[in-house]
Design a protein around this motif. Structure first.
Motif, PDB file in Angstrom:
ATOM      1  N   ASN A  15      67.825  55.433  42.497  1.00 25.38           N
ATOM      2  CA  ASN A  15      66.629  56.108  43.005  1.00 25.38           C
ATOM      3  C   ASN A  15      65.433  55.693  42.148  1.00 25.38           C
ATOM      4  OD1 ASN A  15      64.584  57.888  43.711  1.00 25.38           O
ATOM      5  ND2 ASN A  15      65.939  59.659  43.851  1.00 25.38           N
ATOM      6  N   TYR A  56      64.499  50.129  49.825  1.00 27.57           N
ATOM      7  CA  TYR A  56      64.745  50.019  48.392  1.00 27.57           C
ATOM      8  C   TYR A  56      64.650  48.571  47.931  1.00 27.57           C
ATOM      9  CZ  TYR A  56      66.313  50.438  43.741  1.00 27.57           C
ATOM     10  OH  TYR A  56      66.326  50.359  42.378  1.00 27.57           O
ATOM     11  N   PRO A  97      71.406  45.345  56.179  1.00 29.70           N
ATOM     12  CA  PRO A  97      71.028  46.531  55.422  1.00 29.70           C
ATOM     13  C   PRO A  97      70.535  47.645  56.332  1.00 29.70           C
ATOM     14  CG  PRO A  97      70.065  44.548  54.476  1.00 29.70           C
ATOM     15  CD  PRO A  97      70.637  44.174  55.810  1.00 29.70           C
ATOM     16  N   SER A  98      70.797  48.894  55.947  1.00 26.98           N
ATOM     17  CA  SER A  98      70.221  50.020  56.660  1.00 26.98           C
ATOM     18  C   SER A  98      68.737  50.087  56.334  1.00 26.98           C
ATOM     19  CB  SER A  98      70.902  51.308  56.207  1.00 26.98           C
ATOM     20  OG  SER A  98      70.641  51.536  54.838  1.00 26.98           O
ATOM     21  N   ALA A 103      73.863  56.633  42.306  1.00 26.00           N
ATOM     22  CA  ALA A 103      72.871  56.955  43.337  1.00 26.00           C
ATOM     23  C   ALA A 103      71.575  57.429  42.685  1.00 26.00           C
ATOM     24  CB  ALA A 103      73.418  58.024  44.278  1.00 26.00           C
ATOM     25  N   SER A 114      67.046  52.443  54.935  1.00 29.31           N
ATOM     26  CA  SER A 114      66.807  52.932  53.582  1.00 29.31           C
ATOM     27  C   SER A 114      67.100  51.850  52.544  1.00 29.31           C
ATOM     28  CB  SER A 114      67.671  54.161  53.312  1.00 29.31           C
ATOM     29  OG  SER A 114      69.038  53.862  53.511  1.00 29.31           O
ATOM     30  N   ALA A 115      68.121  51.032  52.812  1.00 25.17           N
ATOM     31  CA  ALA A 115      68.438  49.944  51.885  1.00 25.17           C
ATOM     32  C   ALA A 115      67.329  48.904  51.886  1.00 25.17           C
ATOM     33  CB  ALA A 115      69.764  49.297  52.270  1.00 25.17           C
ATOM     34  N   ASN A 174      75.523  49.943  51.916  1.00 29.46           N
ATOM     35  CA  ASN A 174      74.299  49.152  52.044  1.00 29.46           C
ATOM     36  C   ASN A 174      73.327  49.433  50.912  1.00 29.46           C
ATOM     37  OD1 ASN A 174      74.988  47.737  54.375  1.00 29.46           O
ATOM     38  ND2 ASN A 174      74.255  49.346  55.729  1.00 29.46           N
ATOM     39  N   ARG A 175      73.197  50.691  50.534  1.00 31.16           N
ATOM     40  CA  ARG A 175      72.278  51.027  49.444  1.00 31.16           C
ATOM     41  C   ARG A 175      72.767  50.438  48.117  1.00 31.16           C
ATOM     42  NH1 ARG A 175      71.620  55.826  52.479  1.00 31.16           N
ATOM     43  NH2 ARG A 175      73.442  56.806  51.502  1.00 31.16           N
ATOM     44  N   SER A 176      74.063  50.514  47.855  1.00 33.25           N
ATOM     45  CA  SER A 176      74.573  49.957  46.604  1.00 33.25           C
ATOM     46  C   SER A 176      74.437  48.436  46.591  1.00 33.25           C
ATOM     47  CB  SER A 176      76.029  50.369  46.371  1.00 33.25           C
ATOM     48  OG  SER A 176      76.879  49.900  47.392  1.00 33.25           O
ATOM     49  N   ASP A 201      76.203  53.369  55.066  1.00 32.49           N
ATOM     50  CA  ASP A 201      74.881  53.499  54.459  1.00 32.49           C
ATOM     51  C   ASP A 201      74.977  53.502  52.934  1.00 32.49           C
ATOM     52  OD1 ASP A 201      73.590  53.533  56.881  1.00 32.49           O
ATOM     53  OD2 ASP A 201      73.334  55.715  56.950  1.00 32.49           O
ATOM     54  N   ASP A 202      75.987  54.201  52.389  1.00 34.83           N
ATOM     55  CA  ASP A 202      76.185  54.185  50.942  1.00 34.83           C
ATOM     56  C   ASP A 202      76.428  52.759  50.456  1.00 34.83           C
ATOM     57  OD1 ASP A 202      75.913  56.910  50.727  1.00 34.83           O
ATOM     58  OD2 ASP A 202      78.061  57.323  50.772  1.00 34.83           O
TER      59      ASP A 202
END
Length: 350
Positions: A96, A41, A34-35, A92, A37-38, A238-240, A235-236
C-alpha cells in the motif's frame, strides 16, 4: 489476506467468467492481465518501502519465511496457516503506497503473534537454538579451507556476530519454551536485517515471477471450467505481481524486500492452484456420492455412509470459500476428503 466470506463455489455467468479470466501477452505463455487496482499500483513510479515501519514488517516476513524453511516437516496445522495469513496481510500493507499507522501497527501485531506461536511450536529450549545456530555457523565455515574470519563475506561475518550476540542474550534468559522461542526469533530477525549485505538475484526473481504467472493461469483454466468464482484470489495475485514488477523496475532495494514480495506472489499463486485442486476433488467426490448405489444389498452403500461423505464435501466447500492459506485447502483434500472417500468405499456391502 483474509478470505472470509468469499463465494468461490457459486456459478458465474459466462460474461463474468470472461472478465475474471482475462489473458494477455507477456513474459509467460499464459500470464494474467492485471486487475484495475494492480494497474493503478503499477503506475506508481517507485514503491515506497523506505518507511521504518514497513521495513520492520518486511524483516518479520523474511525471518518467518526462514523459520518455515527450517521447520518444513509439515504445514498441516493452524500455526502454519495463521502465519501464512499474517504474511499476506503484512505484504498487503507494505504494498500500500500510503498505509495508515493503525494498519501498520495491526499488521505488525498479527505477524509477531503468528510467528511467535509458530516458533513456540518448534523451539523448545536453548539447546534447540544452539543447534540451529551451530548448523548455520558450520554451513558458513564449511565453504572455506579454515575457520579464519578473513575468508568470510560481510554477510557471513554478520551472521557469525549475530550467533555470538544471541548466545550473550541467552545467558541472561531462562530455559523455558517461551524464552527459547524468543531467543530464536531474535536471532532470525536480526539476521534478516543483514540482507542489505547481499546482492539480490534479479534473474531468479524474474524467472520465479514468470513461473508463478504461468502456473496460476493454468489453474484458472480449471476454475473457469468448474464455474468457480476465484476473483478475489486472482485480484490478490495480480496486486502481488504488480508490486514485485514495480520493485524490479525501480530498484535496487534490499534483498529482503524482493524476497518478501516474491513470497507474497508465490503464496497467492499457490492459493489459486490449491483452489483448483480442492475444487476438482470436491467434484470427484460429489460424483462418487451421486452415482454410488444406496441400499443394503451386496455392492450397495448404507445411508449413513452417504451422510458422512456429504458432510465432508460440505466442509470442503466451506474451506474452499474461506481458507486463509493454500496449506489449509491442501489439508482438506489430502486428508479430510481422502479419508472420507476411504471409509465410504470400505462401507460397501460385501
Amino acid at each position: 489476506m483474509n478470505q472470509a466470506g468469499r463465494k468461490l463455489w457459486k456459478k458465474l455467468p459466462a460474461a463474468a467468467l470472461a472478465s475474471v479470466f482475462a489473458l494477455g501477452a507477456g513474459a509467460a505463455s499464459l500470464p494474467f492481465a492485471p486487475s484495475a487496482s494492480a494497474e493503478e499500483y503499477a503506475a506508481v513510479s517507485a514503491p515506497n518501502v523506505s518507511d521504518p515501519a514497513k521495513m520492520e514488517l518486511i524483516y518479520l516476513v523474511t525471518a518467518s519465511m526462514d523459520s518455515q524453511n527450517r521447520f518444513a516437516q509439515t504445514s498441516d496445522h493452524m500455526e502454519y496457516w495463521a502465519l501464512q495469513a499474517a504474511q499476506n496481510q503484512a505484504l498487503a500493507v507494505v504494498a500500500n503506497p500510503a498505509p495508515s499507522s493503525a494498519q501498520l501497527f495491526s499488521a505488525r501485531q498479527q505477524m509477531e503473534k503468528a510467528w511467535g506461536d509458530y516458533a513456540y511450536r518448534y523451539v523448545h529450549d536453548k539447546k534447540d537454538v544452539s543447534r540451529i545456530m551451530g548448523r548455520d555457523g558450520s554451513a558458513i565455515y564449511s565453504k572455506y579451507p579454515s575457520s579464519d574470519p578473513s575468508y568470510l563475506t560481510p554477510y557471513e561475518k554478520g551472521v557469525i556476530d549475530m550467533i555470538d550476540k544471541t548466545y550473550d542474550l541467552m545467558d541472561t534468559m531462562g530455559d523455558s519454551n517461551g524464552e527459547a522461542a524468543q531467543a530464536y526469533q531474535y536471532y532470525e530477525l536480526e539476521t534478516s536485517k543483514l540482507s542489505h549485505l547481499v546482492t539480490p538475484d534479479f534473474d531468479r526473481y524474474r524467472s520465479s515471477l514468470a513461473y508463478s504467472q504461468e502456473k496460476a493461469a493454468e489453474s484458472m483454466v480449471v476454475l473457469e471450467q468448474l464455474g468457480i468464482d476465484a476473483k478475489e484470489r486472482v485480484d490478490d495475485f495480480n496486486r502481488s505481481v504488480a508490486f514485485l514488477q514495480a520493485l524490479l523496475s525501480n530498484g535496487p532495494y534490499e534483498r529482503a524486500v524482493y524476497s518478501a514480495a516474491l513470497n507474497d506472489v508465490e503464496n497467492d499463486r499457490y492459493a489459486i492452484q490449491s483452489s483448483a485442486k480442492l475444487a476438482q476433488e470436491i467434484v470427484r467426490i460429489q460424483k462418487l456420492a451421486d452415482t454410488s448405489p444406496r441400499g443394503i444389498r451386496s455392492g450397495e452403500y448404507p445411508a449413513s455412509a452417504f451422510g458422512t461423505l456429504n458432510r465432508a464435501i460440505n466442509e470442503a466447500k466451506h474451506v474452499l470459500e474461506t481458507a486463509d492459506s493454500a496449506e489449509e485447502m491442501n489439508y482438506q483434500y489430502q486428508f479430510v476428503l481422502e479419508r472420507a472417500e476411504y471409509y465410504f468405499k470400505k462401507s460397501v456391502k460385501p
